[in-house]
Write a protein that holds these residues in place. Structure first.
Motif, PDB file in Angstrom:
ATOM      1  N   GLN A   1       0.938  -1.262  -0.016  1.00  0.00           N
ATOM      2  CA  GLN A   1      -0.141  -0.179  -0.083  1.00  0.00           C
ATOM      3  C   GLN A   1       0.905   1.074  -0.136  1.00  0.00           C
ATOM      4  OE1 GLN A   1      -0.477  -2.429   2.770  1.00  0.00           O
ATOM      5  NE2 GLN A   1      -1.679  -3.325   1.067  1.00  0.00           N
ATOM      6  N   LEU A   2       0.522   2.365  -0.835  1.00  0.00           N
ATOM      7  CA  LEU A   2       1.194   3.516  -0.856  1.00  0.00           C
ATOM      8  C   LEU A   2       0.352   4.714  -0.645  1.00  0.00           C
ATOM      9  CD1 LEU A   2       3.026   2.520  -4.483  1.00  0.00           C
ATOM     10  CD2 LEU A   2       3.867   2.373  -1.885  1.00  0.00           C
ATOM     11  N   VAL A   3       0.994   5.515   0.064  1.00  0.00           N
ATOM     12  CA  VAL A   3       0.230   6.669   0.385  1.00  0.00           C
ATOM     13  C   VAL A   3       0.912   7.935   0.197  1.00  0.00           C
ATOM     14  CG1 VAL A   3      -1.433   7.965   2.173  1.00  0.00           C
ATOM     15  CG2 VAL A   3      -1.286   5.659   2.139  1.00  0.00           C
TER      16      VAL A   3
ATOM     17  N   ASN B   1      10.658   3.246   5.175  1.00  0.00           N
ATOM     18  CA  ASN B   1       9.729   2.748   3.908  1.00  0.00           C
ATOM     19  C   ASN B   1       9.158   4.103   3.296  1.00  0.00           C
ATOM     20  OD1 ASN B   1      10.189   0.052   4.876  1.00  0.00           O
ATOM     21  ND2 ASN B   1       8.825   0.059   6.211  1.00  0.00           N
ATOM     22  N   THR B   2       9.827   5.056   3.124  1.00  0.00           N
ATOM     23  CA  THR B   2       9.389   6.404   2.555  1.00  0.00           C
ATOM     24  C   THR B   2      10.150   6.764   1.196  1.00  0.00           C
ATOM     25  OG1 THR B   2       8.563   6.955   4.676  1.00  0.00           O
ATOM     26  CG2 THR B   2       8.925   8.838   3.016  1.00  0.00           C
TER      27      THR B   2
ATOM     28  N   ILE C   1       6.450  -5.017   2.302  1.00  0.00           N
ATOM     29  CA  ILE C   1       7.660  -4.198   1.760  1.00  0.00           C
ATOM     30  C   ILE C   1       8.747  -4.851   1.153  1.00  0.00           C
ATOM     31  CG2 ILE C   1       9.449  -2.664   2.572  1.00  0.00           C
ATOM     32  CD1 ILE C   1       6.611  -1.428   2.741  1.00  0.00           C
ATOM     33  N   SER C   2       8.990  -6.020   1.785  1.00  0.00           N
ATOM     34  CA  SER C   2      10.154  -7.011   1.126  1.00  0.00           C
ATOM     35  C   SER C   2      10.012  -7.364  -0.379  1.00  0.00           C
ATOM     36  CB  SER C   2      10.094  -8.298   1.711  1.00  0.00           C
ATOM     37  OG  SER C   2       9.086  -8.838   1.924  1.00  0.00           O
ATOM     38  N   SER C   3       8.842  -6.967  -0.973  1.00  0.00           N
ATOM     39  CA  SER C   3       8.665  -7.372  -2.258  1.00  0.00           C
ATOM     40  C   SER C   3       9.020  -6.254  -3.177  1.00  0.00           C
ATOM     41  CB  SER C   3       7.282  -7.522  -2.587  1.00  0.00           C
ATOM     42  OG  SER C   3       6.636  -8.790  -1.793  1.00  0.00           O
ATOM     43  N   ILE C   4       9.175  -5.311  -2.593  1.00  0.00           N
ATOM     44  CA  ILE C   4       9.663  -3.854  -3.564  1.00  0.00           C
ATOM     45  C   ILE C   4      11.239  -3.867  -3.897  1.00  0.00           C
ATOM     46  CG2 ILE C   4       9.917  -1.589  -3.497  1.00  0.00           C
ATOM     47  CD1 ILE C   4       7.529  -1.543  -1.475  1.00  0.00           C
ATOM     48  N   ASN C   5      11.607  -3.832  -5.081  1.00  0.00           N
ATOM     49  CA  ASN C   5      12.793  -3.698  -5.664  1.00  0.00           C
ATOM     50  C   ASN C   5      12.918  -2.232  -5.901  1.00  0.00           C
ATOM     51  OD1 ASN C   5      14.554  -6.194  -5.685  1.00  0.00           O
ATOM     52  ND2 ASN C   5      12.404  -7.002  -6.275  1.00  0.00           N
ATOM     53  N   ALA C   6      12.187  -1.459  -6.311  1.00  0.00           N
ATOM     54  CA  ALA C   6      12.295  -0.101  -6.769  1.00  0.00           C
ATOM     55  C   ALA C   6      10.891   0.693  -6.573  1.00  0.00           C
ATOM     56  CB  ALA C   6      12.828  -0.029  -8.090  1.00  0.00           C
ATOM     57  N   MET C   7      11.000   1.877  -6.285  1.00  0.00           N
ATOM     58  CA  MET C   7      10.067   2.686  -6.176  1.00  0.00           C
ATOM     59  C   MET C   7      10.209   3.919  -7.304  1.00  0.00           C
ATOM     60  SD  MET C   7       8.973   2.879  -2.357  1.00  0.00           S
ATOM     61  CE  MET C   7       7.382   3.363  -2.301  1.00  0.00           C
TER      62      MET C   7
ATOM     63  N   CYS D   1       6.102   9.646  -0.025  1.00  0.00           N
ATOM     64  CA  CYS D   1       5.340   8.415  -0.259  1.00  0.00           C
ATOM     65  C   CYS D   1       5.535   7.422   0.718  1.00  0.00           C
ATOM     66  CB  CYS D   1       5.434   7.888  -1.593  1.00  0.00           C
ATOM     67  SG  CYS D   1       4.598   6.272  -2.052  1.00  0.00           S
ATOM     68  N   ALA D   2       4.545   6.986   1.576  1.00  0.00           N
ATOM     69  CA  ALA D   2       4.867   5.933   2.577  1.00  0.00           C
ATOM     70  C   ALA D   2       4.207   4.608   2.269  1.00  0.00           C
ATOM     71  CB  ALA D   2       4.246   6.464   3.950  1.00  0.00           C
ATOM     72  N   ALA D   3       5.265   3.765   2.299  1.00  0.00           N
ATOM     73  CA  ALA D   3       4.775   2.466   1.833  1.00  0.00           C
ATOM     74  C   ALA D   3       4.746   1.386   3.035  1.00  0.00           C
ATOM     75  CB  ALA D   3       5.880   1.510   1.005  1.00  0.00           C
TER      76      ALA D   3
END
Length: 119
Positions: A3-5, A76-77, A28-34, A22-24
């Protein structure tokens, strides 16, 4: 799922600055890039900037030299610092997260935040 806000949009005069956040949360461990996309009225959505888990950044041509993408891994931002804003930067800005470790693919989207650059 991730989820991203987003937050930080608003109205600014040409030449001014804004910082988007942007707060995730979630997987979180699934994320490789934002990254950040934007969509202006009547135009296609475009990728503006990305940042990998290792901190490598990429920018579209119109953003290079004016925008800076950064991240605070412990919180995680991810941030998008936008300087020397122009009326053509007016758009809804979306935070995204990519699960891919190769080609950036927006697997999760925030709700968007409006940025308006006008005198």
């Amino acid at each position: 799922q991730v989820q991203l806000v987003e937050s930080g949009g608003g109205l600014v005069q040409p030449g001014g600055s804004l910082r988007l956040s942007c707060a995730a949360s979630g997987s979180i461990s699934s994320i490789n890039a934002m990254g950040w996309y934007r969509q202006a009225p009547g135009k296609q959505r475009e990728l503006v900037a990305t940042i990998s888990n290792g901190g490598s950044a990429w920018y579209t041509g119109s953003a290079r030299g004016r925008f800076t993408v950064s991240r605070h891994n412990a919180e995680n931002t991810v941030y998008l610092q936008m300087n020397t804003l122009k009326p053509e930067d007016t758009a809804v800005y979306y935070c995204t997260a990519s699960y891919s470790s190769t080609l950036y693919t927006p697997n999760a989207w925030g709700q968007g935040t409006q940025v308006t650059v006008s005198a």
